[in-house]
Design a protein around this motif. Structure first.
Motif, PDB file in Angstrom:
ATOM      1  N   ASN A   2       0.829  -1.208   0.000  1.00  0.00           N
ATOM      2  CA  ASN A   2       0.000   0.000   0.000  1.00  0.00           C
ATOM      3  C   ASN A   2       0.861   1.254   0.000  1.00  0.00           C
ATOM      4  OD1 ASN A   2      -2.656  -1.039  -0.083  1.00  0.00           O
ATOM      5  ND2 ASN A   2      -2.567  -1.516   2.094  1.00  0.00           N
ATOM      6  N   ALA A   3       1.918   1.246   0.801  1.00  0.00           N
ATOM      7  CA  ALA A   3       2.830   2.392   0.835  1.00  0.00           C
ATOM      8  C   ALA A   3       3.503   2.587  -0.525  1.00  0.00           C
ATOM      9  CB  ALA A   3       3.884   2.201   1.924  1.00  0.00           C
ATOM     10  N   GLY A   4       3.891   1.497  -1.175  1.00  0.00           N
ATOM     11  CA  GLY A   4       4.488   1.592  -2.509  1.00  0.00           C
ATOM     12  C   GLY A   4       3.519   2.162  -3.533  1.00  0.00           C
ATOM     13  N   ALA A   5       2.251   1.771  -3.428  1.00  0.00           N
ATOM     14  CA  ALA A   5       1.242   2.311  -4.346  1.00  0.00           C
ATOM     15  C   ALA A   5       1.047   3.803  -4.112  1.00  0.00           C
ATOM     16  CB  ALA A   5      -0.074   1.560  -4.167  1.00  0.00           C
ATOM     17  N   ILE A   6       1.096   4.219  -2.859  1.00  0.00           N
ATOM     18  CA  ILE A   6       0.961   5.646  -2.549  1.00  0.00           C
ATOM     19  C   ILE A   6       2.146   6.427  -3.111  1.00  0.00           C
ATOM     20  CG2 ILE A   6       0.995   7.311  -0.640  1.00  0.00           C
ATOM     21  CD1 ILE A   6      -0.696   5.203   0.927  1.00  0.00           C
ATOM     22  N   VAL A   7       3.341   5.887  -2.956  1.00  0.00           N
ATOM     23  CA  VAL A   7       4.538   6.549  -3.500  1.00  0.00           C
ATOM     24  C   VAL A   7       4.443   6.653  -5.021  1.00  0.00           C
ATOM     25  CG1 VAL A   7       7.034   6.296  -3.828  1.00  0.00           C
ATOM     26  CG2 VAL A   7       6.035   5.945  -1.579  1.00  0.00           C
ATOM     27  N   SER A   8       3.943   5.610  -5.668  1.00  0.00           N
ATOM     28  CA  SER A   8       3.767   5.649  -7.127  1.00  0.00           C
ATOM     29  C   SER A   8       2.774   6.738  -7.521  1.00  0.00           C
ATOM     30  CB  SER A   8       3.269   4.301  -7.643  1.00  0.00           C
ATOM     31  OG  SER A   8       4.205   3.295  -7.404  1.00  0.00           O
ATOM     32  N   GLY A   9       1.688   6.856  -6.773  1.00  0.00           N
ATOM     33  CA  GLY A   9       0.694   7.895  -7.041  1.00  0.00           C
ATOM     34  C   GLY A   9       1.263   9.293  -6.862  1.00  0.00           C
ATOM     35  N   ILE A  10       2.059   9.469  -5.818  1.00  0.00           N
ATOM     36  CA  ILE A  10       2.711  10.765  -5.597  1.00  0.00           C
ATOM     37  C   ILE A  10       3.671  11.073  -6.743  1.00  0.00           C
ATOM     38  CG2 ILE A  10       4.382  11.958  -4.107  1.00  0.00           C
ATOM     39  CD1 ILE A  10       2.990  10.520  -1.728  1.00  0.00           C
ATOM     40  N   GLY A  11       4.387  10.059  -7.208  1.00  0.00           N
ATOM     41  CA  GLY A  11       5.296  10.250  -8.341  1.00  0.00           C
ATOM     42  C   GLY A  11       4.564  10.691  -9.595  1.00  0.00           C
ATOM     43  N   PHE A  12       3.400  10.088  -9.845  1.00  0.00           N
ATOM     44  CA  PHE A  12       2.626  10.485 -11.022  1.00  0.00           C
ATOM     45  C   PHE A  12       2.120  11.911 -10.876  1.00  0.00           C
ATOM     46  CE2 PHE A  12      -1.265  10.498 -13.665  1.00  0.00           C
ATOM     47  CZ  PHE A  12      -0.648  10.321 -14.886  1.00  0.00           C
TER      48      PHE A  12
ATOM     49  N   SER B 146       5.911  -6.607  -7.105  1.00  0.00           N
ATOM     50  CA  SER B 146       5.734  -7.043  -5.721  1.00  0.00           C
ATOM     51  C   SER B 146       4.280  -7.380  -5.434  1.00  0.00           C
ATOM     52  CB  SER B 146       6.193  -5.951  -4.755  1.00  0.00           C
ATOM     53  OG  SER B 146       7.564  -5.702  -4.873  1.00  0.00           O
ATOM     54  N   ILE B 147       3.365  -6.532  -5.868  1.00  0.00           N
ATOM     55  CA  ILE B 147       1.943  -6.765  -5.627  1.00  0.00           C
ATOM     56  C   ILE B 147       1.460  -7.984  -6.401  1.00  0.00           C
ATOM     57  CG2 ILE B 147      -0.368  -5.809  -5.993  1.00  0.00           C
ATOM     58  CD1 ILE B 147       0.849  -3.051  -5.342  1.00  0.00           C
TER      59      ILE B 147
ATOM     60  N   LEU C 190      -5.972  -3.166  -5.222  1.00  0.00           N
ATOM     61  CA  LEU C 190      -4.562  -2.791  -5.121  1.00  0.00           C
ATOM     62  C   LEU C 190      -3.813  -3.195  -6.390  1.00  0.00           C
ATOM     63  CD1 LEU C 190      -2.274  -1.632  -3.397  1.00  0.00           C
ATOM     64  CD2 LEU C 190      -2.033  -3.876  -2.347  1.00  0.00           C
ATOM     65  N   LEU C 191      -4.066  -4.396  -6.859  1.00  0.00           N
ATOM     66  CA  LEU C 191      -3.391  -4.892  -8.067  1.00  0.00           C
ATOM     67  C   LEU C 191      -3.737  -4.050  -9.292  1.00  0.00           C
ATOM     68  CD1 LEU C 191      -1.630  -7.107  -9.389  1.00  0.00           C
ATOM     69  CD2 LEU C 191      -3.739  -8.398  -9.736  1.00  0.00           C
ATOM     70  N   TRP C 192      -5.015  -3.807  -9.520  1.00  0.00           N
ATOM     71  CA  TRP C 192      -5.434  -3.063 -10.710  1.00  0.00           C
ATOM     72  C   TRP C 192      -5.075  -1.581 -10.616  1.00  0.00           C
ATOM     73  CZ3 TRP C 192      -7.047  -4.898 -15.282  1.00  0.00           C
ATOM     74  CH2 TRP C 192      -7.366  -6.250 -15.338  1.00  0.00           C
ATOM     75  N   GLY C 193      -5.179  -1.012  -9.426  1.00  0.00           N
ATOM     76  CA  GLY C 193      -4.797   0.393  -9.259  1.00  0.00           C
ATOM     77  C   GLY C 193      -3.321   0.605  -9.523  1.00  0.00           C
TER      78      GLY C 193
ATOM     79  N   GLY D 186      -1.472  -1.388 -11.256  1.00  0.00           N
ATOM     80  CA  GLY D 186      -1.262  -1.692 -12.674  1.00  0.00           C
ATOM     81  C   GLY D 186      -1.499  -0.478 -13.552  1.00  0.00           C
ATOM     82  N   ALA D 187      -2.550   0.279 -13.238  1.00  0.00           N
ATOM     83  CA  ALA D 187      -2.843   1.493 -14.011  1.00  0.00           C
ATOM     84  C   ALA D 187      -1.745   2.537 -13.827  1.00  0.00           C
ATOM     85  CB  ALA D 187      -4.198   2.062 -13.594  1.00  0.00           C
ATOM     86  N   LEU D 188      -1.319   2.746 -12.579  1.00  0.00           N
ATOM     87  CA  LEU D 188      -0.227   3.699 -12.326  1.00  0.00           C
ATOM     88  C   LEU D 188       1.054   3.281 -13.028  1.00  0.00           C
ATOM     89  CD1 LEU D 188      -0.593   4.589  -8.551  1.00  0.00           C
ATOM     90  CD2 LEU D 188      -0.587   6.179 -10.460  1.00  0.00           C
ATOM     91  N   THR D 189       1.335   1.988 -12.992  1.00  0.00           N
ATOM     92  CA  THR D 189       2.547   1.477 -13.636  1.00  0.00           C
ATOM     93  C   THR D 189       2.493   1.708 -15.137  1.00  0.00           C
ATOM     94  OG1 THR D 189       2.790  -0.172 -11.904  1.00  0.00           O
ATOM     95  CG2 THR D 189       3.993  -0.567 -13.952  1.00  0.00           C
ATOM     96  N   LEU D 190       1.350   1.422 -15.722  1.00  0.00           N
ATOM     97  CA  LEU D 190       1.191   1.626 -17.161  1.00  0.00           C
ATOM     98  C   LEU D 190       1.431   3.085 -17.537  1.00  0.00           C
ATOM     99  CD1 LEU D 190       0.376   0.278 -19.842  1.00  0.00           C
ATOM    100  CD2 LEU D 190      -1.967   0.922 -19.321  1.00  0.00           C
ATOM    101  N   LEU D 191       0.852   4.001 -16.778  1.00  0.00           N
ATOM    102  CA  LEU D 191       1.020   5.427 -17.070  1.00  0.00           C
ATOM    103  C   LEU D 191       2.468   5.877 -16.883  1.00  0.00           C
ATOM    104  CD1 LEU D 191      -2.210   6.790 -15.376  1.00  0.00           C
ATOM    105  CD2 LEU D 191      -1.707   6.801 -17.820  1.00  0.00           C
ATOM    106  N   LEU D 192       3.063   5.527 -15.746  1.00  0.00           N
ATOM    107  CA  LEU D 192       4.427   5.996 -15.474  1.00  0.00           C
ATOM    108  C   LEU D 192       5.465   5.357 -16.383  1.00  0.00           C
ATOM    109  CD1 LEU D 192       4.344   6.294 -11.603  1.00  0.00           C
ATOM    110  CD2 LEU D 192       4.908   8.101 -13.214  1.00  0.00           C
ATOM    111  N   VAL D 193       5.364   4.057 -16.593  1.00  0.00           N
ATOM    112  CA  VAL D 193       6.339   3.384 -17.466  1.00  0.00           C
ATOM    113  C   VAL D 193       6.161   3.858 -18.906  1.00  0.00           C
ATOM    114  CG1 VAL D 193       7.052   1.146 -18.390  1.00  0.00           C
ATOM    115  CG2 VAL D 193       6.681   1.412 -15.952  1.00  0.00           C
ATOM    116  N   GLY D 194       4.918   4.067 -19.317  1.00  0.00           N
ATOM    117  CA  GLY D 194       4.674   4.600 -20.661  1.00  0.00           C
ATOM    118  C   GLY D 194       5.320   5.964 -20.850  1.00  0.00           C
ATOM    119  N   CYS D 195       5.136   6.843 -19.869  1.00  0.00           N
ATOM    120  CA  CYS D 195       5.760   8.170 -19.936  1.00  0.00           C
ATOM    121  C   CYS D 195       7.287   8.063 -19.916  1.00  0.00           C
ATOM    122  CB  CYS D 195       5.287   9.033 -18.772  1.00  0.00           C
ATOM    123  SG  CYS D 195       3.555   9.502 -18.867  1.00  0.00           S
ATOM    124  N   ALA D 196       7.805   7.144 -19.110  1.00  0.00           N
ATOM    125  CA  ALA D 196       9.263   6.976 -19.024  1.00  0.00           C
ATOM    126  C   ALA D 196       9.832   6.475 -20.347  1.00  0.00           C
ATOM    127  CB  ALA D 196       9.621   6.013 -17.893  1.00  0.00           C
ATOM    128  N   VAL D 197       9.179   5.494 -20.956  1.00  0.00           N
ATOM    129  CA  VAL D 197       9.660   4.949 -22.230  1.00  0.00           C
ATOM    130  C   VAL D 197       9.615   6.017 -23.315  1.00  0.00           C
ATOM    131  CG1 VAL D 197       9.092   3.303 -24.074  1.00  0.00           C
ATOM    132  CG2 VAL D 197       9.146   2.547 -21.701  1.00  0.00           C
TER     133      VAL D 197
END
Length: 99
Positions: A16-26, A58-59, A74-77, A79-90
Motif C-alpha cells: 500500500n505504501a508503494g502504491a501511494i509513492v507511485s501515485g505521488i510520483g505520477f 511485488s503486488i 490494489l493490483l489493478w490500481g 497496474g494502471a499507475l505502472t502503465l502510465l508511469l512506465v509509458g511516460c518513461a519509455v
C-alpha cells in the motif's frame, strides 16, 4: 501473509505504501509537466516508472501467493499507475535519444 526475506515488498502495508509513492510520483510528473519543467518531468517519469514497476511486480507476486490478503483493487490500481508511469518513461527516453 508470511514475511519472507527478499527483494520484493512482502506485507500488504508495504505494498500500500508503494502504491501511494507511485501515485505521488505520477502527481509530481503531472505538476512538473504543467509548469513546463521538462527536465524535471523527464527525470521524475523515469525514476518513478522504475519504482512503479517494482511495486507492481511485488503486488503481483503477493497476490499470487495470498489471494485473500492482496486485493484486486490494489493490483489493478497499481497496474494502471505502472502503465502510465512506465509509458511516460519509455516515451521520454525515446524522445531524449531521438528514436
Amino acid at each position: 501473509m508470511k514475511e519472507k526475506k527478499g527483494v520484493l515488498l512482502r506485507t500488504v502495508r508495504q505494498m500500500n505504501a508503494g502504491a501511494i509513492v507511485s501515485g505521488i510520483g505520477f502527481a509530481l510528473y503531472l505538476i512538473a509537466s504543467a509548469l513546463g519543467k521538462e527536465a524535471a518531468a523527464d527525470g521524475i517519469a523515469v525514476v518513478f516508472g522504475v519504482v512503479a514497476l517494482y511495486v507492481f511486480v511485488s503486488i503481483s507476486e503477493g497476490r499470487r501467493l495470498d489471494k485473500e490478503a492482496v486485493s484486486y483493487n490494489l493490483l489493478w490500481g497499481q497496474g494502471a499507475l505502472t502503465l502510465l508511469l512506465v509509458g511516460c518513461a519509455v516515451l521520454t527516453v525515446k524522445m531524449r535519444l531521438g528514436l
